[in-house]
Design a protein around this motif. Structure first.
Motif, short mmCIF file in Angstrom:
data_model
loop_
_atom_site.label_atom_id
_atom_site.label_comp_id
_atom_site.label_asym_id
_atom_site.label_seq_id
_atom_site.Cartn_x
_atom_site.Cartn_y
_atom_site.Cartn_z
N ALA A 157 0.84 -1.20 0.00
CA ALA A 157 0.00 0.00 0.00
C ALA A 157 0.88 1.25 0.00
O ALA A 157 0.45 2.32 -0.45
CB ALA A 157 -0.91 0.00 1.22
N ASN A 158 2.11 1.14 0.52
CA ASN A 158 3.02 2.29 0.53
C ASN A 158 4.29 1.92 -0.23
O ASN A 158 5.26 1.42 0.35
CB ASN A 158 3.33 2.68 1.99
CG ASN A 158 4.12 3.99 2.04
OD1 ASN A 158 4.77 4.37 1.07
ND2 ASN A 158 4.04 4.66 3.17
N ILE A 159 4.29 2.19 -1.53
CA ILE A 159 5.38 1.75 -2.40
C ILE A 159 6.70 2.45 -2.04
O ILE A 159 7.76 1.83 -2.03
CB ILE A 159 5.02 2.02 -3.89
CG1 ILE A 159 3.84 1.13 -4.31
CG2 ILE A 159 6.22 1.80 -4.80
CD1 ILE A 159 4.14 -0.33 -4.47
N THR A 160 6.62 3.73 -1.69
CA THR A 160 7.85 4.47 -1.36
C THR A 160 8.53 3.85 -0.14
O THR A 160 9.74 3.58 -0.15
CB THR A 160 7.50 5.95 -1.06
OG1 THR A 160 6.71 6.44 -2.14
CG2 THR A 160 8.75 6.80 -0.92
N SER A 161 7.72 3.59 0.88
CA SER A 161 8.29 2.99 2.09
C SER A 161 8.78 1.57 1.81
O SER A 161 9.83 1.15 2.32
CB SER A 161 7.21 3.00 3.18
OG SER A 161 7.48 2.03 4.13
N ALA A 162 8.04 0.82 0.97
CA ALA A 162 8.45 -0.55 0.65
C ALA A 162 9.82 -0.54 -0.02
O ALA A 162 10.71 -1.32 0.33
CB ALA A 162 7.41 -1.21 -0.26
N LEU A 163 10.02 0.41 -0.98
CA LEU A 163 11.31 0.47 -1.68
C LEU A 163 12.43 0.85 -0.71
O LEU A 163 13.52 0.27 -0.74
CB LEU A 163 11.24 1.47 -2.84
CG LEU A 163 12.52 1.61 -3.66
CD1 LEU A 163 12.95 0.28 -4.27
CD2 LEU A 163 12.35 2.66 -4.77
N GLU A 164 12.14 1.80 0.18
CA GLU A 164 13.17 2.20 1.16
C GLU A 164 13.59 1.01 2.01
O GLU A 164 14.78 0.80 2.26
CB GLU A 164 12.59 3.28 2.09
CG GLU A 164 12.73 4.68 1.53
CD GLU A 164 11.92 5.70 2.36
OE1 GLU A 164 11.65 6.77 1.79
OE2 GLU A 164 11.56 5.41 3.53
N GLN A 165 12.60 0.22 2.45
CA GLN A 165 12.92 -0.94 3.30
C GLN A 165 13.76 -1.97 2.54
O GLN A 165 14.68 -2.57 3.09
CB GLN A 165 11.64 -1.60 3.79
CG GLN A 165 10.86 -0.78 4.81
CD GLN A 165 9.54 -1.47 5.14
OE1 GLN A 165 9.51 -2.52 5.76
NE2 GLN A 165 8.44 -0.90 4.69
#
Ligand SMILES: NC(=O)c1ccc[n+]([C@@H]2O[C@H](COP(=O)([O-])OP(=O)(O)OC[C@H]3O[C@@H](n4cnc5c(N)ncnc54)[C@H](OP(=O)(O)O)[C@@H]3O)[C@@H](O)[C@H]2O)c1
Length: 359
Positions: A231-239
């Motif tokens: 649901a949060n692609i930006t956060s997923a990529l950061e992780q």
């Protein structure tokens, strides 16, 4: 007569009909099997709701027959041989068997070249010939494989579609090595979870996704190293970048067809990585990468179409040795076929829904 579940047309759950149908005929090269376990797969859902007919314009896969209606669905089936045709040599009554999800045409050139998954002149069960959602099925001898004594009907049926195909993805198409990081979208589904297991057996770390907090927790317990929320692609990529010390993953294996996740699979890929878009929602649109993207990452894009005989053998051996454990969400009587489709279609379960024709 025997009990079976069939569809006469595409549509919602109500097109699934459970009832009495004629007993299958047994030809001279056929093996008649009493089905002990079968299941509902993503393919069954797409067949039932008509997505496949739209996707392939009802021409079938290249080199294969069109998808017929009426159809008896069920890619997976395991059971006991009850009768064999006069020319059958490899099986006899009483044998415990697995119905091959991807049987090969042994005389097709692709099979001779080791690419039996691409062999033509063969009908897959639940594709162009009757699937396993019945009390009995009759198929030619080369559509079956013996089950090891210590493998249950349920476990073999649960994994027989997803594990061989994902074995081909992980071991052959992506060539996952020890120390690699593999990003698998949707590991709460049958294919994604099987991919997670093979990747870990290959010595890799696994990152996956789930939209549900409950399933994210379960996936950690089942061996995922990192589970991100799509649901949060930006956060997923950061992780993902943090997990891989800014390098990105060696392999992205994408099962959902969700454009955001296809994008994330690309963004998360390290230089020289490999991406395998497997399936997902039926979309005929272009993939979201340009030639410059391919060049700048020097990325490899690989396709996948089913499994070879050897992937199916490796699956049974790994199961017999306890190296893999297909997840079973629940076991239902075949007469509850509509409920089984509902659970799978709504992604309400983690693992396979097994159907038992004799319950
Ligand atoms: N090319 C081949 O040879 C081949 C062979 C076998 C299967 N396939 C394809 O592989 C795919 C995966 O099979 P499967 O049975 O494992 O599928 P599935 O159970 O339908 O989906 C896997 C998981 O992906 C997540 N997901 C689904 N749609 C999503 C979306 N729009 N956005 C974000 N997440 C989504 C869900 O997890 P959460 O609910 O946890 O988020 C779901 O449980 C299917 O499309 C199938 O047709 C291809």
């Amino acid at each position: 007569m025997m009990k079976a579940a069939r569809i006469n047309q595409c549509g919602g759950l109500d097109v699934l009909e459970y009832g009495d149908f004629p007993f299958p005929e047994v030809g001279p090269f056929d093996v008649l099997v009493k089905v002990m376990a079968t299941s509902v797969s993503g393919w069954d859902i797409k067949y039932r709701n008509g997505d496949l007919f739209a996707k392939f314009e009802n021409k079938g896969l290249p080199g294969r027959a069109a998808f017929p209606l009426p159809q008896q669905l069920g890619r997976e089936a395991t059971g006991e041989v009850v009768e064999v045709g006069e020319h059958v040599r490899a099986f006899s009554a009483g044998d415990r068997v697995l119905g091959l999800v991807h049987p090969e045409n042994p005389s097709d050139l692709n099979a001779v070249r080791g690419l039996g998954n691409l062999s033509v002149g063969i009908d897959y069960p639940g594709h162009a010939m009757k699937g396993g959602n019945a009390q009995y099925v009759s198929r030619p001898e080369h559509y079956w494989m013996k089950l090891p004594d210590n493998v249950s009907y349920e476990a073999a049926a649960a994994g027989s579609w997803s594990y061989p195909t994902s074995h081909r993805i992980v071991v052959d198409r992506c060539n996952v090595r020890p120390g690699d990081v593999v990003f698998v979208t949707g590991a709460s589904g049958g294919m994604g979870y099987a991919t997670l297991e093979w990747a870990r057996l290959s010595g890799a770390s696994v990152i996956t996704t789930s939209r549900s907090e409950k399933k994210r927790q379960a996936l950690y317990e089942l061996g995922a190293d990192l589970v991100v929320d799509p649901a949060n692609i930006t956060s997923a990529l950061e992780q993902i970048l943090q997990f891989t010390r800014g390098q990105g993953v060696e392999h992205s294996i994408e099962f959902t067809g969700n454009p955001d996740l296809l994008d994330l699979s690309f963004s998360a890929l390290r230089l020289g990585g490999t991406i395998c878009p497997v399936g997902g929602d039926v979309q005929r649109g272009p993939l979201p990468w340009s030639i410059m993207d391919l060049v700048s990452k020097e990325m490899n894009v690989v396709g996948i179409r089913g499994s070879r005989l050897n992937d199916q053998r490796v699956f049974l051996e790994a199961l017999s040795r306890g190296l893999i454990k297909p997840q079973i969400a629940c076991e239902l009587p075949l007469r509850e076929i509509r409920e089984a489709h509902r659970l799978v279609e709504n992604h309400e379960v983690l693992g396979k829904v097994i159907l038992k024709p004799w319950l």
